[in-house]
Scaffold this active site. Structure first.
Site, PDB file in Angstrom:
ATOM      1  CB  CYS A  99      -0.992  -0.023   1.156  1.00 45.01           C
ATOM      2  SG  CYS A  99      -2.345   1.169   0.926  1.00 45.01           S
ATOM      3  CG  HIS A 208      -4.058  -3.482   2.341  1.00 43.04           C
ATOM      4  ND1 HIS A 208      -3.103  -3.114   3.272  1.00 43.04           N
ATOM      5  CD2 HIS A 208      -4.668  -2.342   1.938  1.00 43.04           C
ATOM      6  CE1 HIS A 208      -3.148  -1.794   3.439  1.00 43.04           C
ATOM      7  NE2 HIS A 208      -4.076  -1.304   2.641  1.00 43.04           N
ATOM      8  CD  GLU A 210      -2.179  -6.305   4.683  1.00 40.88           C
ATOM      9  OE1 GLU A 210      -2.390  -5.120   5.009  1.00 40.88           O
ATOM     10  OE2 GLU A 210      -1.600  -6.619   3.620  1.00 40.88           O
TER      11      GLU A 210
END
EC number: 4.3.2.10
Length: 227
Positions: A99, A208, A210
């Site tokens: 990001c 992202h 994650e």
């Protein structure tokens, strides 16, 4: 500030006991714990720290980042993160930006008309995306190039999770016969923007991983497998 870095990576020596040791760089910004948990689930031995020695010695370094470009750069400079990134890349040691951690790798960011110098690893400007709805928040597809390591085994049309209003709208690095060209992945929200870059030991995603479910987990496993 560091100059632009473009270089072809030499083969990695491999991780200790087959488990990659990864540092998530703690410089006061970013989804530190969510990144830590996602990397652990992907099979890495993870430490969240700002310690320079640990960051230099790890098999992989993850640079997260959320919020404003200028604030992230202030934190990164205060922690000496720009030097850590530069020194790792000079030694062909992998770095993954996520990001705003990707955005700060470029020459500069412009927010509300105010420019801020970035790490300068890649030429280019991070600026507001031209779209009817901002922030760009939610799931979106990407167009990954052939030969991508990050997206290996991930089906075209797979969606990843984005949260941002700024991005790189134009890739400015010219191809060179001396080095392998970076692999650039694109996405679109109002207009095309850079969604990921793979450039030897330096990789980054605007989205992202994650927060991107199994697709993000696969991408992280792919990155860990390259260490």
């Amino acid at each position: 500030m560091t100059g632009s870095w473009v270089r072809e990576r030499e083969p990695a020596a491999g991780s200790l006991n087959g488990v990659a040791r990864v540092v998530v760089l703690d410089y006061g910004s970013g989804n530190l714990r969510s990144a830590e948990r996602a990397l652990q689930r992907a099979g890495a031995d993870v430490e969240v720290t700002a310690d320079h020695r640990a960051a230099m010695e790890a098999d992989g370094l993850v640079v997260p980042g959320v919020g404003a470009f200028a604030a992230c750069m202030d934190g990164l400079l205060a922690a000496g993160g720009d030097k850590i990134i530069d020194h790792r890349l000079a030694g062909d040691r992998p770095v993954l930006g996520i990001c705003v951690g990707m955005q700060v790798l470029f020459d500069r960011g412009v927010e509300h008309g105010v420019p801020t110098e970035g790490c300068g690893q890649w030429p280019g400007v991070v600026e507001r995306i031209e779209a009817d709805v901002l922030p760009h928040m939610g799931w979106n597809t990407v167009q990954a190039p052939e030969g991508s390591t990050l997206f290996a085994g991930i089906e075209p049309g797979t969606r990843f999770y984005f949260v941002h209003s700024f991005g790189v709208r134009k890739w400015e690095l010219a191809a060179s016969e001396a080095v392998a060209p970076p692999l650039v992945t694109w996405a679109e929200h109002g207009e095309p923007f850079v969604a990921a870059v793979e450039n030897g030991p330096l990789s980054a995603t605007q989205f992202h991983p994650e927060k991107s479910g199994e697709a993000g987990a696969r991408l992280l496993r792919n990155w860990l497998g390259s260490l």
